[in-house]
Design an enzyme around this catalytic site. Structure first.
Site, PDB file in Angstrom:
ATOM      1  N   ALA A 241       0.819  -1.211   0.000  1.00 21.16           N
ATOM      2  CA  ALA A 241       0.000   0.000   0.000  1.00 21.16           C
ATOM      3  C   ALA A 241       0.856   1.265   0.000  1.00 21.16           C
ATOM      4  CB  ALA A 241      -0.941  -0.020   1.196  1.00 21.16           C
ATOM      5  N   HIS A 242       0.168   2.397  -0.043  1.00 23.19           N
ATOM      6  CA  HIS A 242       0.874   3.675  -0.177  1.00 23.19           C
ATOM      7  C   HIS A 242       1.743   3.989   1.041  1.00 23.19           C
ATOM      8  CE1 HIS A 242      -3.080   5.794   1.352  1.00 23.19           C
ATOM      9  NE2 HIS A 242      -2.594   4.938   2.217  1.00 23.19           N
ATOM     10  N   ASN A 243       2.883   4.600   0.751  1.00 19.39           N
ATOM     11  CA  ASN A 243       3.839   5.075   1.762  1.00 19.39           C
ATOM     12  C   ASN A 243       4.567   3.969   2.514  1.00 19.39           C
ATOM     13  OD1 ASN A 243       1.295   7.243   1.978  1.00 19.39           O
ATOM     14  ND2 ASN A 243       3.310   8.154   1.683  1.00 19.39           N
TER      15      ASN A 243
END
Length: 356
Positions: A241-243
């Site tokens: 997922a993001h980050n």
């Protein structure tokens, strides 16, 4: 098509091994102990495989010096400290390589893109504005590089891959079919019973020597970048997922999911179907066994588990009943019972000692 053959002494030299036997023997491929023929080279990775090795038809064997002593009936060897590593090195010798360069006529490339003359761009590839593709990189058919994507040297991007979000790949990166790099992260703000989409403004940064399997999703960051450091290897069907930030040389097996803004350290191993909750930190040198679920930070190196192993069906049903019964008993009541039992044991021990 003529099959390429390699001399045994050439192969021994490539793995810095000691040749024992006839160096002029020709080999057309590697093979397993079970299926090897006289024109095949095989390896013995430990004593548990010796019985197979003794009846194998292979023309030569990659072994340690100690293992060779158990195979007096065999004649041709490459002696190394690590047979499995030598095997890994030699797979690249026998692997069929794509030697084409240039751009296929059906590819669509923006005039501002910079494509190395030694790169290969396959049929129906789409490359957007301001993209960069480095030397000796291969991009297979039907792949899309969106605007501002950069791919380094000696990379391999398989068919039907999408790279977007201004992602940056360094050198010797391998990405397999149907993977998406830099897609929109799962970011929404809840308000008045609705989900309000958050535009993802970060990117994905992928280091050197990273390998990503098929059907993976690596989302771009919401604000900061999603980062995969050098040497990360990822199996098929993995969601990042993001980050998320993954440290160098970490390995992630199939069906793992890593939620947003989690940081995983260096040299970690995530076995199949692990789940990691968001906004967590995992230390270097951590191993998660299969189906583990991480819900809190891991601050020390080691092996961690939470997946439940297989039971026979009736045993499993009985276990679930007991777990539910246990859940219905207050913890304070269980503690009191244990304290009472402990007191009885101590009393009996004291009485026994007095009688001595």
């Amino acid at each position: 098509m003529k099959v390429q053959q390699y001399r045994l002494d050439e192969l021994a030299h490539l793995v810095k091994g000691e040749l024992i036997g006839e160096g002029s023997l020709q080999f057309s491929n590697l093979a397993s102990l079970e299926n090897a023929e006289v024109n095949h080279l095989t390896f013995v990775n430990g004593e548990k495989h010796l019985d197979q090795a003794k009846v194998s038809r292979a023309g030569a064997y990659i072994v340690t010096a100690a293992l060779k002593e158990h195979l007096p009936e065999k004649d041709n060897f490459i002696i190394v400290d690590n047979p499995y590593l030598a095997f890994a090195i030699l797979t690249h010798v026998f692997d069929k390589k794509i030697s084409s360069t240039g751009i296929e006529s059906t590819a669509q490339i923006h005039p501002s893109a910079v494509i190395s003359k030694t790169a290969y761009i396959g049929h129906y590839v789409v490359i957007g504005e301001n993209c960069v593709v480095g030397d000796n990189t291969v991009i297979q058919s039907h792949t899309k590089l969106d605007d501002n994507v950069e791919v380094g040297k000696d990379c391999f991007i398989d068919s039907h891959v999408t790279i977007t979000g201004g992602s940056k790949l360094r050198d010797r990166v391998r990405i397999h079919s149907s993977t998406v790099i830099g897609g929109e992260g799962f970011g929404f703000a809840p308000y008045q019973g609705k989900w309000h989409r958050i535009a993802q403004l970060g990117s994905v940064l992928i280091g050197n020597d990273v390998r990503i399997g098929s059907n993976c999703s690596i989302d771009r960051g919401a604000l900061d970048n999603t980062i995969l450091e050098d040497g990360v290897i990822i199996d098929n069907l993995v969601q990042i997922a993001h980050n998320v930030h993954i440290g160098s040389n970490t390995a992630i097996a199939a069906k793992c999911g890593i939620a947003g803004s989690t940081k995983i350290g260096k040299n970690c191993i995530l076995a199949g179907a692990c789940g990691v909750a968001g906004h967590l930190s995992i230390a270097d040198n951590v191993t998660l066994t299969g189906m583990s679920m991480v819900t809190k930070n891991i601050s020390e190196a080691g092996t961690y588990s939470s997946g439940t192993g297989l039971f026979e069906n009736n045993h499993w049903k009985k276990t679930i009943v007991r777990l539910r019964q246990l859940a219905d008993v207050p913890l304070t009541q269980i503690t009191k019972r244990l304290d009472h039992i402990q007191a009885q044991i101590e009393s009996l021990e004291s009485t026994f000692n007095l009688r001595k």
